[in-house]
Enzyme design. Structure first.
Site, mmCIF file in Angstrom:
data_model
loop_
_atom_site.group_PDB
_atom_site.id
_atom_site.type_symbol
_atom_site.label_atom_id
_atom_site.label_comp_id
_atom_site.label_asym_id
_atom_site.label_seq_id
_atom_site.Cartn_x
_atom_site.Cartn_y
_atom_site.Cartn_z
ATOM 1 N N ASP A 59 0.842 -1.198 0.000
ATOM 2 C CA ASP A 59 0.000 0.000 0.000
ATOM 3 C C ASP A 59 0.873 1.243 0.000
ATOM 4 O OD1 ASP A 59 -2.929 1.150 0.798
ATOM 5 O OD2 ASP A 59 -1.352 2.258 1.853
ATOM 6 N N TYR A 91 3.094 9.796 -0.541
ATOM 7 C CA TYR A 91 4.182 9.198 0.229
ATOM 8 C C TYR A 91 5.544 9.439 -0.423
ATOM 9 C CZ TYR A 91 0.438 6.416 2.456
ATOM 10 O OH TYR A 91 -0.683 6.008 3.102
ATOM 11 N N LYS A 138 -2.862 5.943 -4.264
ATOM 12 C CA LYS A 138 -3.927 6.900 -3.970
ATOM 13 C C LYS A 138 -3.661 8.237 -4.652
ATOM 14 C CE LYS A 138 -3.700 4.902 0.677
ATOM 15 N NZ LYS A 138 -2.300 4.420 0.578
ATOM 16 N N HIS A 140 -7.467 9.688 -1.572
ATOM 17 C CA HIS A 140 -6.727 9.630 -0.313
ATOM 18 C C HIS A 140 -7.512 10.228 0.864
ATOM 19 C CE1 HIS A 140 -2.312 9.360 1.171
ATOM 20 N NE2 HIS A 140 -3.136 9.138 2.169
ATOM 21 N N LYS A 190 3.153 -1.337 9.359
ATOM 22 C CA LYS A 190 4.343 -0.763 8.722
ATOM 23 C C LYS A 190 5.546 -0.933 9.634
ATOM 24 C CE LYS A 190 5.999 3.297 9.140
ATOM 25 N NZ LYS A 190 6.155 4.760 9.295
ATOM 26 N N SER A 191 6.661 -1.322 9.053
ATOM 27 C CA SER A 191 7.933 -1.361 9.768
ATOM 28 C C SER A 191 9.045 -1.391 8.732
ATOM 29 C CB SER A 191 8.023 -2.605 10.666
ATOM 30 O OG SER A 191 9.277 -2.630 11.328
ATOM 31 N N ASN A 213 4.890 -9.361 11.742
ATOM 32 C CA ASN A 213 3.567 -8.757 11.559
ATOM 33 C C ASN A 213 2.692 -9.547 10.593
ATOM 34 O OD1 ASN A 213 4.210 -6.708 13.322
ATOM 35 N ND2 ASN A 213 4.739 -5.233 11.716
#
Length: 272
Positions: free
Chosen positions: A44, A49, A74, A107, A229-230, A239
């Site tokens: 995603d 971003y 987005k 978004h 997220k990481s 995760n």
């Protein structure tokens, strides 16, 4: 491996995706590469971003078949409106190095600008062209969704919103269920603020998993697409590893006591 969730348009989306918000382009390439190697099949990203190029490079470097990786991006608020959205979409495809995306989202509603209905019609056009295989929205509240549906007759496949135990989004979840809209969860760990919560810590210890895994599982178990997220390889892998345990009714009841309405991100009405 966690399963996929069906969308109203006949497509499906992997239940756990890899989020890359606030990850720069170079780091996104590395992190997405690790995620794909770990077994993620949903990435995603977003125009805003600034890391679509890195995401695309990682997908190509993985040598996975294109149809095996679900890609979401987005359109940003400044590019709402038909012509600007079409240009933004073309630019996103170019940066990603793809011929199509699996899911394209508005978004934010940016309601003060009053362009989200026109933008939504444009996304429906992109879906008809096949270049956006599914279309949806992000950060829309019930009144925004009601207006989209009333004025266009088209229902989003997915609405991606902030969702975690502080903010379980009951009203939105009920509306989504009524209209067959899949819920997507960003900030599922409360931007890290939930990882030391004693209730969640106790549940995690009982299942011999991390609090992050509990929070991912909490969403997946409710049929929500979740986007942890990481950039830490061990956490990226952990995760995704949420199939080995199930949260009990008592676990879910304990987690429900954490609801406070607290947000870690912006309220949709404040974003323009």
């Amino acid at each position: 491996m966690v399963t996929s969730i069906p969308l109203r348009d006949g497509k499906s989306v992997p239940a756990v995706g890899f989020g890359v918000y606030k990850v720069d382009d170079a780091d996104a390439e590395t992190a997405v590469g690790i995620a794909l190697d770990a077994g993620y099949r949903h990435v995603d990203t977003a125009e805003m971003y600034g890391n679509e190029r890195g995401v695309g490079k990682a997908i190509r470097a993985s040598r996975l078949d294109r149809d095996d990786v679900f890609v979401t991006t987005k359109v940003w608020n400044d590019h709402q409106g038909r012509d600007a959205t079409l240009r933004a979409f073309d630019a996103s495809l170019d940066r990603l190095g793809l011929h199509a995306v699996d899911l394209y989202l508005i978004h934010w509603p940016a309601a003060a600008n009053d362009r989200y209905v026109e933008t939504w019609r444009t996304l429906v056009e992109l879906r008809a062209s096949g270049r956006a295989r599914s279309v949806g929205v992000s950060n829309f509240q019930v009144p925004h969704l009601e207006r989209l549906i009333a004025e266009t007759g088209e229902v989003p496949a997915l609405n991606q919103v902030e969702r975690h135990p502080w903010l379980p989004q009951h009203e939105l979840m009920a509306f989504h269920a009524q209209h067959d809209i899949v819920t997507g969860a960003w900030s599922p760990l409360g931007r890290g603020r939930l990882v030391d919560d004693p209730v969640l810590t106790r549940i995690a210890e009982a299942h011999e998993v991390s609090v992050a895994q509990v929070l991912v599982r909490w969403n997946v178990q409710q049929g929500v697409v979740v986007l942890p997220k990481s950039v830490t390889p061990s956490r990226i892998r952990a995760n995704l590893d949420v199939d080995g345990f199930v949260l009990s009714d008592d676990d879910l009841a304990a987690i429900a006591t954490l609801e406070s309405g607290q947000r870690t991100g912006s309220h949709p009405d404040s974003v323009s």
